[in-house]
Motif scaffolding. Structure first.
Motif, PDB file in Angstrom:
ATOM      1  N   LYS A  63      77.824   6.141   0.953  1.00 44.89           N
ATOM      2  CA  LYS A  63      78.468   5.150   1.818  1.00 44.89           C
ATOM      3  C   LYS A  63      78.130   5.422   3.285  1.00 44.89           C
ATOM      4  O   LYS A  63      77.786   4.503   4.026  1.00 44.89           O
ATOM      5  CB  LYS A  63      79.984   5.199   1.607  1.00 44.89           C
ATOM      6  CG  LYS A  63      80.768   4.297   2.515  1.00 44.89           C
ATOM      7  CD  LYS A  63      82.251   4.433   2.280  1.00 44.89           C
ATOM      8  CE  LYS A  63      82.863   5.052   3.504  1.00 44.89           C
ATOM      9  NZ  LYS A  63      84.284   5.259   3.429  1.00 44.89           N
ATOM     10  N   TRP A  64      78.203   6.686   3.688  1.00 46.13           N
ATOM     11  CA  TRP A  64      77.911   7.048   5.079  1.00 46.13           C
ATOM     12  C   TRP A  64      76.431   6.839   5.410  1.00 46.13           C
ATOM     13  O   TRP A  64      76.086   6.394   6.496  1.00 46.13           O
ATOM     14  CB  TRP A  64      78.324   8.481   5.368  1.00 46.13           C
ATOM     15  CG  TRP A  64      79.812   8.639   5.410  1.00 46.13           C
ATOM     16  CD1 TRP A  64      80.622   9.134   4.434  1.00 46.13           C
ATOM     17  CD2 TRP A  64      80.679   8.270   6.485  1.00 46.13           C
ATOM     18  NE1 TRP A  64      81.929   9.092   4.827  1.00 46.13           N
ATOM     19  CE2 TRP A  64      81.989   8.576   6.091  1.00 46.13           C
ATOM     20  CE3 TRP A  64      80.460   7.711   7.734  1.00 46.13           C
ATOM     21  CZ2 TRP A  64      83.081   8.336   6.918  1.00 46.13           C
ATOM     22  CZ3 TRP A  64      81.551   7.469   8.557  1.00 46.13           C
ATOM     23  CH2 TRP A  64      82.842   7.782   8.138  1.00 46.13           C
ATOM     24  N   GLU A  65      75.543   7.172   4.450  1.00 45.91           N
ATOM     25  CA  GLU A  65      74.113   6.961   4.677  1.00 45.91           C
ATOM     26  C   GLU A  65      73.799   5.477   4.804  1.00 45.91           C
ATOM     27  O   GLU A  65      72.947   5.089   5.606  1.00 45.91           O
ATOM     28  CB  GLU A  65      73.304   7.601   3.555  1.00 45.91           C
ATOM     29  CG  GLU A  65      73.283   9.116   3.649  1.00 45.91           C
ATOM     30  CD  GLU A  65      72.565   9.776   2.487  1.00 45.91           C
ATOM     31  OE1 GLU A  65      72.491   9.178   1.386  1.00 45.91           O
ATOM     32  OE2 GLU A  65      72.099  10.917   2.684  1.00 45.91           O
ATOM     33  N   ALA A  66      74.497   4.632   4.034  1.00 51.08           N
ATOM     34  CA  ALA A  66      74.292   3.187   4.122  1.00 51.08           C
ATOM     35  C   ALA A  66      74.712   2.652   5.498  1.00 51.08           C
ATOM     36  O   ALA A  66      74.182   1.648   5.963  1.00 51.08           O
ATOM     37  CB  ALA A  66      75.071   2.476   3.017  1.00 51.08           C
ATOM     38  N   MET A  67      75.649   3.353   6.142  1.00 51.02           N
ATOM     39  CA  MET A  67      76.088   2.947   7.478  1.00 51.02           C
ATOM     40  C   MET A  67      75.176   3.499   8.571  1.00 51.02           C
ATOM     41  O   MET A  67      75.385   3.232   9.747  1.00 51.02           O
ATOM     42  CB  MET A  67      77.522   3.418   7.731  1.00 51.02           C
ATOM     43  CG  MET A  67      78.547   2.668   6.910  1.00 51.02           C
ATOM     44  SD  MET A  67      80.258   3.008   7.367  1.00 51.02           S
ATOM     45  CE  MET A  67      80.451   4.716   6.945  1.00 51.02           C
ATOM     46  N   GLY A  68      74.171   4.298   8.175  1.00 48.45           N
ATOM     47  CA  GLY A  68      73.206   4.796   9.148  1.00 48.45           C
ATOM     48  C   GLY A  68      73.341   6.257   9.526  1.00 48.45           C
ATOM     49  O   GLY A  68      72.591   6.739  10.359  1.00 48.45           O
ATOM     50  N   PHE A  69      74.286   6.965   8.920  1.00 52.47           N
ATOM     51  CA  PHE A  69      74.441   8.389   9.212  1.00 52.47           C
ATOM     52  C   PHE A  69      73.360   9.196   8.504  1.00 52.47           C
ATOM     53  O   PHE A  69      72.909   8.816   7.411  1.00 52.47           O
ATOM     54  CB  PHE A  69      75.811   8.898   8.785  1.00 52.47           C
ATOM     55  CG  PHE A  69      76.934   8.394   9.653  1.00 52.47           C
ATOM     56  CD1 PHE A  69      77.368   9.139  10.733  1.00 52.47           C
ATOM     57  CD2 PHE A  69      77.530   7.174   9.415  1.00 52.47           C
ATOM     58  CE1 PHE A  69      78.398   8.684  11.536  1.00 52.47           C
ATOM     59  CE2 PHE A  69      78.553   6.700  10.206  1.00 52.47           C
ATOM     60  CZ  PHE A  69      78.991   7.457  11.274  1.00 52.47           C
ATOM     61  N   HIS A  70      72.935  10.297   9.087  1.00 56.27           N
ATOM     62  CA  HIS A  70      71.943  11.183   8.488  1.00 56.27           C
ATOM     63  C   HIS A  70      72.573  12.552   8.258  1.00 56.27           C
ATOM     64  O   HIS A  70      73.359  13.024   9.067  1.00 56.27           O
ATOM     65  CB  HIS A  70      70.733  11.333   9.410  1.00 56.27           C
ATOM     66  CG  HIS A  70      70.046  10.046   9.668  1.00 56.27           C
ATOM     67  ND1 HIS A  70      69.165   9.481   8.782  1.00 56.27           N
ATOM     68  CD2 HIS A  70      70.122   9.188  10.710  1.00 56.27           C
ATOM     69  CE1 HIS A  70      68.720   8.347   9.259  1.00 56.27           C
ATOM     70  NE2 HIS A  70      69.299   8.139  10.448  1.00 56.27           N
ATOM     71  N   PHE A  71      72.239  13.168   7.130  1.00 57.10           N
ATOM     72  CA  PHE A  71      72.792  14.464   6.767  1.00 57.10           C
ATOM     73  C   PHE A  71      71.677  15.489   6.703  1.00 57.10           C
ATOM     74  O   PHE A  71      70.555  15.180   6.291  1.00 57.10           O
ATOM     75  CB  PHE A  71      73.477  14.401   5.406  1.00 57.10           C
ATOM     76  CG  PHE A  71      74.717  13.556   5.423  1.00 57.10           C
ATOM     77  CD1 PHE A  71      75.953  14.136   5.623  1.00 57.10           C
ATOM     78  CD2 PHE A  71      74.659  12.189   5.221  1.00 57.10           C
ATOM     79  CE1 PHE A  71      77.110  13.376   5.641  1.00 57.10           C
ATOM     80  CE2 PHE A  71      75.789  11.409   5.225  1.00 57.10           C
ATOM     81  CZ  PHE A  71      77.020  12.006   5.437  1.00 57.10           C
ATOM     82  N   ILE A  72      71.980  16.706   7.073  1.00 53.10           N
ATOM     83  CA  ILE A  72      71.058  17.823   6.946  1.00 53.10           C
ATOM     84  C   ILE A  72      71.482  18.605   5.713  1.00 53.10           C
ATOM     85  O   ILE A  72      72.616  19.058   5.612  1.00 53.10           O
ATOM     86  CB  ILE A  72      71.093  18.725   8.196  1.00 53.10           C
ATOM     87  CG1 ILE A  72      70.671  17.936   9.407  1.00 53.10           C
ATOM     88  CG2 ILE A  72      70.203  19.944   7.993  1.00 53.10           C
ATOM     89  CD1 ILE A  72      70.842  18.688  10.725  1.00 53.10           C
ATOM     90  N   SER A  73      70.571  18.773   4.782  1.00 52.34           N
ATOM     91  CA  SER A  73      70.907  19.510   3.547  1.00 52.34           C
ATOM     92  C   SER A  73      70.313  20.884   3.565  1.00 52.34           C
ATOM     93  O   SER A  73      69.325  21.177   4.122  1.00 52.34           O
ATOM     94  CB  SER A  73      70.383  18.765   2.337  1.00 52.34           C
ATOM     95  OG  SER A  73      70.999  17.506   2.255  1.00 52.34           O
TER      96      SER A  73
END
Length: 51
Positions: free
Chosen positions: A41-51
């Motif tokens: 959901k957050w990625e669809a809103m444009g947020f990027h995560f570092i894994s």
């Protein structure tokens, strides 16, 4: 969660928020599971995560 009240010390504020999240999700494993569930959901809103 209880009503939000900002503390004077920013470090105490971070610890208070972390403790509230851990209590809400039943510990770090529960919080990580919540993050995995909500990540798309957050990625669809444009947020990027570092894994």
């Amino acid at each position: 969660m209880e009503e939000y009240k900002e503390l004077d010390d920013p470090v105490d504020e971070v610890y208070r928020i972390r403790l509230a999240l851990l209590e809400e999700y039943g510990g770090i494993e529960g919080y990580h599971a919540h993050l995995r569930e909500t990540r798309p959901k957050w990625e669809a809103m444009g947020f990027h995560f570092i894994s």
